[in-house]
Design a protein around this motif. Structure first.
Motif, PDB file in Angstrom:
ATOM      1  N   SER A 140      43.170  30.405  24.523  1.00  0.00           N
ATOM      2  CA  SER A 140      42.947  30.197  25.853  1.00  0.00           C
ATOM      3  C   SER A 140      42.149  28.791  26.374  1.00  0.00           C
ATOM      4  O   SER A 140      42.323  28.465  27.533  1.00  0.00           O
ATOM      5  N   GLY A 168      36.163  31.971  36.740  1.00  0.00           N
ATOM      6  CA  GLY A 168      37.431  32.784  36.472  1.00  0.00           C
ATOM      7  C   GLY A 168      37.894  33.497  37.291  1.00  0.00           C
ATOM      8  O   GLY A 168      38.913  33.862  37.960  1.00  0.00           O
ATOM      9  N   HIS A 169      36.741  34.098  37.989  1.00  0.00           N
ATOM     10  CA  HIS A 169      37.000  35.397  38.752  1.00  0.00           C
ATOM     11  C   HIS A 169      37.556  35.119  40.209  1.00  0.00           C
ATOM     12  O   HIS A 169      38.377  35.637  41.008  1.00  0.00           O
ATOM     13  N   GLY A 174      41.315  35.968  37.818  1.00  0.00           N
ATOM     14  CA  GLY A 174      40.737  36.313  36.341  1.00  0.00           C
ATOM     15  C   GLY A 174      39.668  37.092  36.322  1.00  0.00           C
ATOM     16  O   GLY A 174      39.149  37.465  37.307  1.00  0.00           O
ATOM     17  N   GLY A 204      36.612  37.945  28.542  1.00  0.00           N
ATOM     18  CA  GLY A 204      36.892  36.984  29.631  1.00  0.00           C
ATOM     19  C   GLY A 204      37.624  35.762  29.425  1.00  0.00           C
ATOM     20  O   GLY A 204      38.442  35.422  30.249  1.00  0.00           O
ATOM     21  N   LEU A 213      41.121  34.640  31.014  1.00  0.00           N
ATOM     22  CA  LEU A 213      41.149  33.670  31.813  1.00  0.00           C
ATOM     23  C   LEU A 213      42.543  32.878  31.545  1.00  0.00           C
ATOM     24  O   LEU A 213      43.232  32.563  32.451  1.00  0.00           O
TER      25      LEU A 213
END
Length: 404
Positions: free
Chosen positions: A71, A222-223, A227, A280, A284
């Protein structure tokens, strides 16, 4: 061209109802919704891969480590970082900015200057204020105009050999202004200053190329790009990451520890103390894959259509004023109607199933500039539609009628 119906089917939350009305989600500037592939990847991690990373010799730990580092490589490729170790996993944009600001405490001295812009989110103001209080450096502000654009001539005048770091967002979360960061990076480097770009609001709409930009730091969460929450990225040029001290001490970020002396691990682990948000970090990469499959050129083109359509429709409402009319804008519309408080309109349209953000959007200096308590902010994503905008506009009209 995007197949919007197919894309919307990827997002389970969009099919639900709020107060017996179909959900219309226009709060994408706060966080994006998550496609099924991301949700499934989270479940898969905990069902099949859950283990601590970088430490265990057992297979599960090694597999989790591999997935985490794969990642990291996806992020590296996505932003075109030169090396994978220039990509640091953090808990989000705020963590990333604080890590850099904390590191500069070892560099700055009394009288040095830090430049921030008038368009910043609190996360890109407060850490630098704290840094200046600690070091005796001076915080200077790049002013904005009524359109919500930075005044570049003033930026040029503020830059000097006292400027040690410039920090500016790529896109304003409150107004949608796309800042001319290429110019700002070049000018900062001409006086020997480093520059950090807050990409939290930019990465949902475009694909940054950190080598082409030549920025020293680029940070994002990320969110906001489909993500999970609790994971973000600090990109830093290798020379800067080696120069700055670690932000936190603990496990994983050390080479050797004794009661007399501790030496730090090499990059990227020097900045990744403790057990990270492993799920996470891995997921991501899944979110980045998903968005790249759709294509950022496609996303930008479609969201521009939504911006233009929404702007035209909203301006048909008498008494409505849009804040942020920059020539270069992302798909964000901040507005008020006459003397109606934005919270009141937000509350009414929420009952109609429409999610927007009201308030100062963690950008209080912007609201102070316009002498307003806040705005109603509609922020569009690639899974939104013009039909949703039509419903939204009618809801705003209804709210206005109820409140006047």
């Amino acid at each position: 061209m995007l197949d919007i119906n197919k894309i919307r089917a990827d997002f389970p939350i969009l099919s639900q109802q709020i107060y017996c009305k179909p959900l219309i989600y226009f709060d994408n500037g706060a966080t994006s919704q998550k496609p099924k592939v991301v949700i499934d990847a989270i479940t898969k991690y905990y069902e099949q891969l859950n283990a601590n990373i970088h430490r265990g010799v057992h297979k599960l730990s090694q597999d989790a480590t591999d997935a985490y580092e794969i990642s990291r490589g996806k992020v590296q490729n996505h932003i075109n970082a030169k090396f994978p170790y220039e990509v640091i996993f953090t808990s989000g944009t705020t963590h990333s900015i604080n890590a850099v600001a904390n590191g500069f405490a070892s560099i700055l001295k009394t009288g040095d200057e830090v430049l921030v812009s008038a368009l910043e989110h609190h996360s890109n103001i407060v850490p630098w204020q704290m840094l200046c209080e600690k070091t005796g450096a001076v915080l200077k502000v790049i002013p904005m105009n009524e359109a919500g654009e930075l005044i570049l001539s003033e930026y040029d005048n503020l830059l000097s050999n006292k400027t040690k770091i410039v920090t500016v967002n790529h896109i304003s979360n409150a107004l949608g202004t796309i800042n001319p960061i290429e110019y700002m990076i070049k000018k900062a480097h001409e006086v020997g200053a480093a520059i950090l770009i807050d990409g939290a609001q930019a990465t949902p709409h475009l694909k940054p190329d950190v080598q082409a930009l030549d920025c020293d730091f680029y940070v994002f969460s990320g969110h906001k790009i489909c993500g999970p929450t609790g994971v973000g990225i600090l990109y830093g040029k290798e020379e800067w990451l080696r120069k700055l001290p670690p932000y936190q001490g603990g496990g994983e970020m050390i080479a050797t520890v004794s009661f007399e002396k501790t030496t730090y691990a090499d990059l990227p682990h020097k900045f990744e103390a403790g057990t990270p948000n492993i799920e996470g970090g891995i997921v991501l990469g899944t979110a980045i894959d998903y968005m790249n499959e759709i294509g950022f050129d496609n996303i930008a083109s479609y969201e521009q259509e939504l911006l233009e359509y929404g702007t035209k429709k909203l301006l048909e409402i008498e008494g409505l004023k849009i804040y942020g009319t920059a020539k270069e804008k992302a798909s964000v519309i901040s507005f008020n109607i006459d003397d109606i408080h934005p919270y009141d309109i937000g509350t009414i349209i929420d009952k109609l199933g429409i999610a927007v953000r009201t308030g100062h959007h963690c950008a209080q200096p912007i609201m102070d500039f316009f002498c307003i308590p806040g705005t109603i902010r509609a922020s569009f994503a690639f899974y939104n539609t013009k039909e949703e905008i039509d419903i939204f506009v009618e809801a705003v009209k209804k709210a206005k009628m109820m409140l006047t």
